[in-house]
Design a protein around this motif. Structure first.
Motif, PDB file in Angstrom:
ATOM      1  N   VAL A 109       0.860  -1.199   0.062  1.00 51.39           N
ATOM      2  CA  VAL A 109      -0.038   0.033   0.078  1.00 51.39           C
ATOM      3  C   VAL A 109       0.871   1.188   0.083  1.00 51.39           C
ATOM      4  O   VAL A 109       0.425   2.286  -0.849  1.00 51.39           O
ATOM      5  CB  VAL A 109      -0.970  -0.025   1.358  1.00 51.39           C
ATOM      6  N   VAL A 110       2.004   1.258   0.740  1.00 48.34           N
ATOM      7  CA  VAL A 110       2.797   2.583   0.951  1.00 48.34           C
ATOM      8  C   VAL A 110       3.487   2.700  -0.273  1.00 48.34           C
ATOM      9  O   VAL A 110       3.800   3.669  -0.888  1.00 48.34           O
ATOM     10  CB  VAL A 110       3.710   2.354   2.040  1.00 48.34           C
ATOM     11  N   ALA A 111       3.997   1.497  -0.890  1.00 52.46           N
ATOM     12  CA  ALA A 111       4.715   1.496  -2.175  1.00 52.46           C
ATOM     13  C   ALA A 111       3.999   2.185  -3.319  1.00 52.46           C
ATOM     14  O   ALA A 111       4.338   2.821  -4.388  1.00 52.46           O
ATOM     15  CB  ALA A 111       5.122   0.228  -2.742  1.00 52.46           C
ATOM     16  N   VAL A 112       2.544   2.008  -3.428  1.00 58.35           N
ATOM     17  CA  VAL A 112       1.756   2.471  -4.319  1.00 58.35           C
ATOM     18  C   VAL A 112       1.097   4.162  -3.886  1.00 58.35           C
ATOM     19  O   VAL A 112       1.148   4.942  -4.603  1.00 58.35           O
ATOM     20  CB  VAL A 112       0.425   1.683  -4.569  1.00 58.35           C
ATOM     21  N   LEU A 113       0.865   4.199  -2.698  1.00 59.27           N
ATOM     22  CA  LEU A 113       0.156   5.374  -2.092  1.00 59.27           C
ATOM     23  C   LEU A 113       1.026   6.591  -2.055  1.00 59.27           C
ATOM     24  O   LEU A 113       0.792   7.562  -2.626  1.00 59.27           O
ATOM     25  CB  LEU A 113      -0.217   5.337  -0.738  1.00 59.27           C
ATOM     26  N   VAL A 114       2.309   6.389  -1.648  1.00 58.95           N
ATOM     27  CA  VAL A 114       3.319   7.552  -1.406  1.00 58.95           C
ATOM     28  C   VAL A 114       3.702   8.083  -2.768  1.00 58.95           C
ATOM     29  O   VAL A 114       3.707   9.596  -3.030  1.00 58.95           O
ATOM     30  CB  VAL A 114       4.772   7.089  -0.693  1.00 58.95           C
ATOM     31  N   PRO A 115       3.942   7.314  -3.711  1.00 55.53           N
ATOM     32  CA  PRO A 115       4.109   7.825  -5.190  1.00 55.53           C
ATOM     33  C   PRO A 115       3.024   8.438  -5.818  1.00 55.53           C
ATOM     34  O   PRO A 115       3.089   9.680  -6.556  1.00 55.53           O
ATOM     35  CB  PRO A 115       4.862   6.838  -6.033  1.00 55.53           C
ATOM     36  N   ASN A 118       2.783  12.076  -4.417  1.00 51.60           N
ATOM     37  CA  ASN A 118       3.687  13.070  -4.964  1.00 51.60           C
ATOM     38  C   ASN A 118       3.488  13.202  -6.356  1.00 51.60           C
ATOM     39  O   ASN A 118       4.443  13.727  -6.998  1.00 51.60           O
ATOM     40  CB  ASN A 118       5.084  12.501  -4.489  1.00 51.60           C
ATOM     41  N   GLY A 119       2.501  12.356  -7.023  1.00 48.89           N
ATOM     42  CA  GLY A 119       2.241  12.674  -8.613  1.00 48.89           C
ATOM     43  C   GLY A 119       3.350  12.183  -9.324  1.00 48.89           C
ATOM     44  O   GLY A 119       3.774  12.499 -10.453  1.00 48.89           O
ATOM     45  N   ARG A 120       3.817  10.806  -8.797  1.00 48.99           N
ATOM     46  CA  ARG A 120       4.591  10.157  -9.771  1.00 48.99           C
ATOM     47  C   ARG A 120       4.342   8.680  -9.742  1.00 48.99           C
ATOM     48  O   ARG A 120       3.580   8.158  -8.948  1.00 48.99           O
ATOM     49  CB  ARG A 120       6.191  10.280  -9.248  1.00 48.99           C
ATOM     50  N   ARG A 121       4.716   7.731 -10.437  1.00 47.16           N
ATOM     51  CA  ARG A 121       4.575   6.189 -10.476  1.00 47.16           C
ATOM     52  C   ARG A 121       5.234   5.632  -9.494  1.00 47.16           C
ATOM     53  O   ARG A 121       6.447   6.054  -9.180  1.00 47.16           O
ATOM     54  CB  ARG A 121       4.887   5.887 -12.015  1.00 47.16           C
ATOM     55  N   PRO A 122       4.790   4.372  -9.023  1.00 45.32           N
ATOM     56  CA  PRO A 122       5.578   3.549  -8.090  1.00 45.32           C
ATOM     57  C   PRO A 122       6.982   3.191  -8.608  1.00 45.32           C
ATOM     58  O   PRO A 122       7.228   2.703  -9.939  1.00 45.32           O
ATOM     59  CB  PRO A 122       4.583   2.393  -8.043  1.00 45.32           C
ATOM     60  N   THR A 123       7.916   3.090  -7.961  1.00 41.98           N
ATOM     61  CA  THR A 123       9.276   2.747  -8.210  1.00 41.98           C
ATOM     62  C   THR A 123       9.266   1.129  -8.232  1.00 41.98           C
ATOM     63  O   THR A 123       8.747   0.454  -7.245  1.00 41.98           O
ATOM     64  CB  THR A 123      10.292   3.098  -6.911  1.00 41.98           C
TER      65      THR A 123
END
Length: 370
Positions: A109-115, A118-123
């Protein structure tokens, strides 16, 4: 990988191992009033953290905006008090593995939510690593009996775990790990006390037994004080996305310490799950990524490094004035020492290669020889 990132990963991992080991202490506190116990835990942790916050704590707290104070209150309510209440409520109708499996999905969830925020794609490496961590947490804990209420409360526990990582990020910079930990512990103690009065009245606290006292002290001094400070220091260095990967170590630590008090066993499934968690953490944190080779770029047409060129005349990039310098100079390319360019204060004897002070009675009259 630089030393700062390694230190951040170590701190986050250590904090999660402490939290996992605290599940053993939770089993001792099963009969103690929960809200009252949390109030004692966080209140004691706040007192222990006070000597660590430094002299500028009052100034930093006064500088917080009302919105930031609201975020602190939400962090304590969701990530601390709410998380613990949700886990306990889920375990009333579900086996403990159920909330554990949902909480193990927090890295995803955090790997998807944080990006997204911030307006970017997940790493991709972080996302793939998070999926491995979640699979490992599931393998370690397995599945068990549950109902709809157990699943709902387990989702609430997942939201609490995510909130504990994400809500802290905007207030971590102005407060720092120690002051943030002390502040949220104070707020969480007050919120727990209010929840205890509403649910249990004056029965919210009682004199703990010897084992309960040890468990409360362990949770306050070790899990909360040491664990929270280490966790936020880790988040400060590597970010919430990568730090949350290490929450997969919580069920691993719990499974490894359970046999010590005869509350569980560590078998093949736990070993396989631990390996998956380790692989996910290594992938997402960048441990498996090969470092980029160092490349010396040619500057202003000087060309690549040559074996037949003396070491002190090899071109190197950089300098305060944007030009190239030479190894052995005082500052590469800044025209101060060793290079015969305008602005230097120490010229080079082009005939002998030696150096001499730039003086008016020497060739060049104190100016560049170039």
């Amino acid at each position: 990988m630089n030393r700062n990132r390694i230190r951040g990963m170590s701190l986050a991992a250590f904090a999660c191992v402490l939290v996992g080991a605290s599940f053993t202490a939770n089993s001792v506190l099963g009969d103690y009033p929960h809200a009252g116990g949390q109030a004692i835990r966080y209140g004691l942790a706040f007192l222990l953290l006070l000597p660590l916050v430094g002299r500028g704590a009052a100034t930093a707290l006064r500088a917080l905006t009302p919105r930031q104070w609201g975020r602190v209150a939400l962090l304590a309510a969701v990530g601390m008090v709410g998380f613990n209440l949700a886990v306990l409520a889920a375990e009333r109708t579900a086996e403990p593995a159920i909330p554990g499996v949902f909480v193990g999905c927090a890295p995803v969830v955090v790997a998807v939510l944080v990006p997204a925020v911030n307006g970017r794609r997940p790493t991709r490496p972080v996302l793939y690593g998070a999926l491995l961590v979640a699979a490992g947490a599931f393998t370690v804990q397995g599945w068990g009996r549950t109902d709809l209420a157990g699943i709902a409360w387990s989702v609430g526990a997942l939201l609490g775990e995510v909130g504990f990582a994400v809500l802290a990020v905007p207030v971590l910079k102005p407060l720092g790990p120690k002051l943030l930990s002390a502040t949220v512990c104070c707020v969480a103690a007050l919120e727990s006390a209010v929840a205890g009065l509403l649910s249990d009245g004056t029965a919210m606290v009682r004199v703990p037994t010897g084992q309960e006292s040890v468990a409360l002290l362990w949770q306050a001094a070790v899990v909360t004080v040491v664990g929270f400070v280490c966790w936020y220091m880790g988040v400060q260095r590597i970010g919430a996305e990568r730090a949350t990967l290490f929450s997969g170590l919580i069920p691993v630590s719990a499974a490894m310490t359970a046999p010590l008090v005869a509350t569980g066993s560590y078998g093949l499934a736990q070993g396989v799950g631990s390996a998956l968690v380790g692989a996910g953490v290594a992938l997402g944190s960048g441990v498996l990524r090969a470092p980029a080779p160092a490349v010396v770029a040619p500057v202003r047409g000087d060309g690549p490094l040559r074996a037949d060129t003396p070491p002190d005349r090899q071109p190197v990039a950089g300098g305060r004035h944007g030009g190239e310098g030479y190894e052995g100079d005082g500052r590469p390319g800044d025209g101060r020492r060793g290079d015969a360019r305008p602005g230097n204060v120490q010229g080079r004897d082009l005939a002998t290669g030696g150096r001499y002070p730039a003086r008016a009675d020497r060739p060049g009259g104190g100016r560049s020889l170039g």
